[in-house]
Design an enzyme around this catalytic site. Structure first.
Site, PDB file in Angstrom:
ATOM      1  N   SER A 153       2.400  -3.992  -3.190  1.00 34.47           N
ATOM      2  CA  SER A 153       1.218  -5.002  -2.943  1.00 34.47           C
ATOM      3  C   SER A 153       1.649  -6.192  -3.551  1.00 34.47           C
ATOM      4  CB  SER A 153      -0.011  -4.484  -3.334  1.00 34.47           C
ATOM      5  OG  SER A 153      -1.124  -5.060  -2.844  1.00 34.47           O
ATOM      6  N   THR A 154       0.666  -6.770  -4.386  1.00 37.19           N
ATOM      7  CA  THR A 154       1.128  -8.161  -4.800  1.00 37.19           C
ATOM      8  C   THR A 154       2.399  -8.334  -5.480  1.00 37.19           C
ATOM      9  OG1 THR A 154      -1.683  -7.996  -5.423  1.00 37.19           O
ATOM     10  CG2 THR A 154      -0.240  -9.884  -6.359  1.00 37.19           C
ATOM     11  N   HIS A 181       0.845  -4.041   1.442  1.00 34.15           N
ATOM     12  CA  HIS A 181      -0.462  -4.405   1.709  1.00 34.15           C
ATOM     13  C   HIS A 181      -0.480  -6.131   2.479  1.00 34.15           C
ATOM     14  CE1 HIS A 181      -1.950  -1.521  -1.503  1.00 34.15           C
ATOM     15  NE2 HIS A 181      -1.754  -0.915  -0.290  1.00 34.15           N
ATOM     16  N   MET A 195      -1.497  -4.620  -7.252  1.00 35.27           N
ATOM     17  CA  MET A 195      -2.762  -4.436  -7.948  1.00 35.27           C
ATOM     18  C   MET A 195      -3.402  -3.430  -7.730  1.00 35.27           C
ATOM     19  SD  MET A 195      -5.058  -6.144  -9.644  1.00 35.27           S
ATOM     20  CE  MET A 195      -6.955  -6.235  -9.895  1.00 35.27           C
ATOM     21  N   ASP A 211      -3.556   2.026  -5.430  1.00 39.32           N
ATOM     22  CA  ASP A 211      -3.215   2.671  -4.033  1.00 39.32           C
ATOM     23  C   ASP A 211      -1.776   3.396  -4.234  1.00 39.32           C
ATOM     24  OD1 ASP A 211      -3.281   3.584  -1.363  1.00 39.32           O
ATOM     25  OD2 ASP A 211      -2.324   1.835  -0.722  1.00 39.32           O
TER      26      ASP A 211
END
Length: 356
Positions: free
Chosen positions: A177-178, A203, A296, A299
């Site tokens: 993600s991030t 993501h 972050m 998930d």
């Protein structure tokens, strides 16, 4: 706990007002100012030094990418880029991520206010994730746990006890993600052309993933493409889950394919790492390797645990090299991770695990 201080930079007065309203409604966020262009923003940054900057791409007097590069070279701050939800906009935002932006918020060309209002939870989450990014030294903030969050049960039933038979072909599933766009680039660039088949959930909103896959394909020895329903997972090929849709691993005999489908947000994401990892646990079991990178939230943590319980080997990026040590940390805390390694060792580690 001190509030996250945000500076909004956008030439649209309506967007500035809507973003201010959305972010100010969150008790952990304070909007310190809203600037109409980078020159006004520069004065606010000098006077206020915000924790996070949200930055539009197309603005008068100086475009957002140019301002981002100047900012990152002179006063590095966590920056979230905002741009139109188009193919060309996606390419520009990839340049922004390469220049140092930590995440993106996409907006449509019409109905911006309504769209932003619908995306208020994601916008707040993105800003909170950016505030924790390792752009400069800062106090670690714990992620906010949402009150309502669907699990992978919404897309796939919980795994049963059936063990998967081993095959000679190993599959690698990666979640990020991030900070993940650059982390994935580093991992994939280090892989040989005959690397095991890989399926990735990063993501991203729709449209963005296709440009991302094309850019990686130009840089890597492995072939990279945005996943399409029914694609075969094969050696030397990487499939990236399309934004806005879940991607699942399926098995037909000794052959693996992907199923791309609609569904609810899982862990507030679509695509969701938990959905991919659960499908890998059910379809591949001990024939799979799971990798969780910077990001972050949580998930992928439960899905990785299910992969490990099904016999897969599991790897997490370490805290020192993660932009945001959220997703790996949660997976480690649940006992889902076999190996914790720095980003520079992830490619070698997954190849070693897939060779077992």
């Amino acid at each position: 706990m001190a509030k996250i201080r945000v500076l909004i930079v956008d030439d649209s007065a309506s967007v500035r007002q809507m973003m201010t309203r959305i972010l100010s409604a969150d008790p952990q966020i304070e909007v310190i100012a809203a600037a109409s262009d980078p020159f006004v923003a520069a004065r606010y940054i000098k006077e206020e030094l915000p924790d996070v900057v949200t930055l539009d791409v197309e603005m008068p007097r100086m475009d957002g990418i140019t301002f981002l590069r100047k900012l990152m070279s002179q006063c590095p701050l966590p920056v979230v880029m905002c741009s139109s939800l188009t193919e060309s906009g996606s390419d520009t935002l990839l340049q922004a991520l390469e220049a140092g932006a930590v995440d993106v918020i996409l907006k449509p060309q019409a109905g911006v206010a309504d769209f932003l209002a619908e995306q208020h939870q994601r916008i707040c989450d993105v800003v909170k994730g950016a505030a924790r990014a390792r752009v400069r030294a800062r106090t670690e903030r714990k992620p906010v746990v949402p009150q309502k969050k669907l699990t992978a049960d919404a897309v796939l039933p919980p795994p049963g006890s059936r063990a998967m038979s081993r095959t000679t072909e190993q599959i690698v599933c990666i979640g990020a993600s991030t900070g993940g766009t650059e982390a994935l680039r580093e991992v994939l660039e280090a892989l040989p052309a005959n690397a095991p088949g890989i399926v990735i959930v990063q993501h991203m909103p729709e449209h963005f993933t296709r440009s991302f896959a094309q850019r990686l394909n130009d840089l890597c020895e492995v072939d990279v493409k945005e996943a399409e329903d029914g694609d075969t997972v094969m050696r030397g090929h990487v499939l990236i889950a399309p934004g806005g849709r879940h991607t699942l691993l399926t098995r037909q005999g000794a052959r693996y394919t992907v199923s791309v489908r609609d569904g609810p947000l899982v862990s507030r994401h679509r695509p969701s790492v938990d959905v991919l990892f659960r499908s890998a646990a059910q379809s591949a079991g001990g024939n799979a390797v799971g990798v969780i990178l910077t990001g972050m939230g949580d998930d992928g943590a439960q899905g990785m645990l299910e992969m490990k319980q099904a016999g897969a080997r599991t790897i997490a990026q370490d805290e020192a090299t993660s932009v945001v040590f959220g997703m790996p940390k949660e997976a480690i805390a649940r006992g889902a991770v076999d190996r914790i390694v720095p980003l520079g060792n992830v490619a070698r580690e997954l190849l070693h695990a897939a060779a077992k």
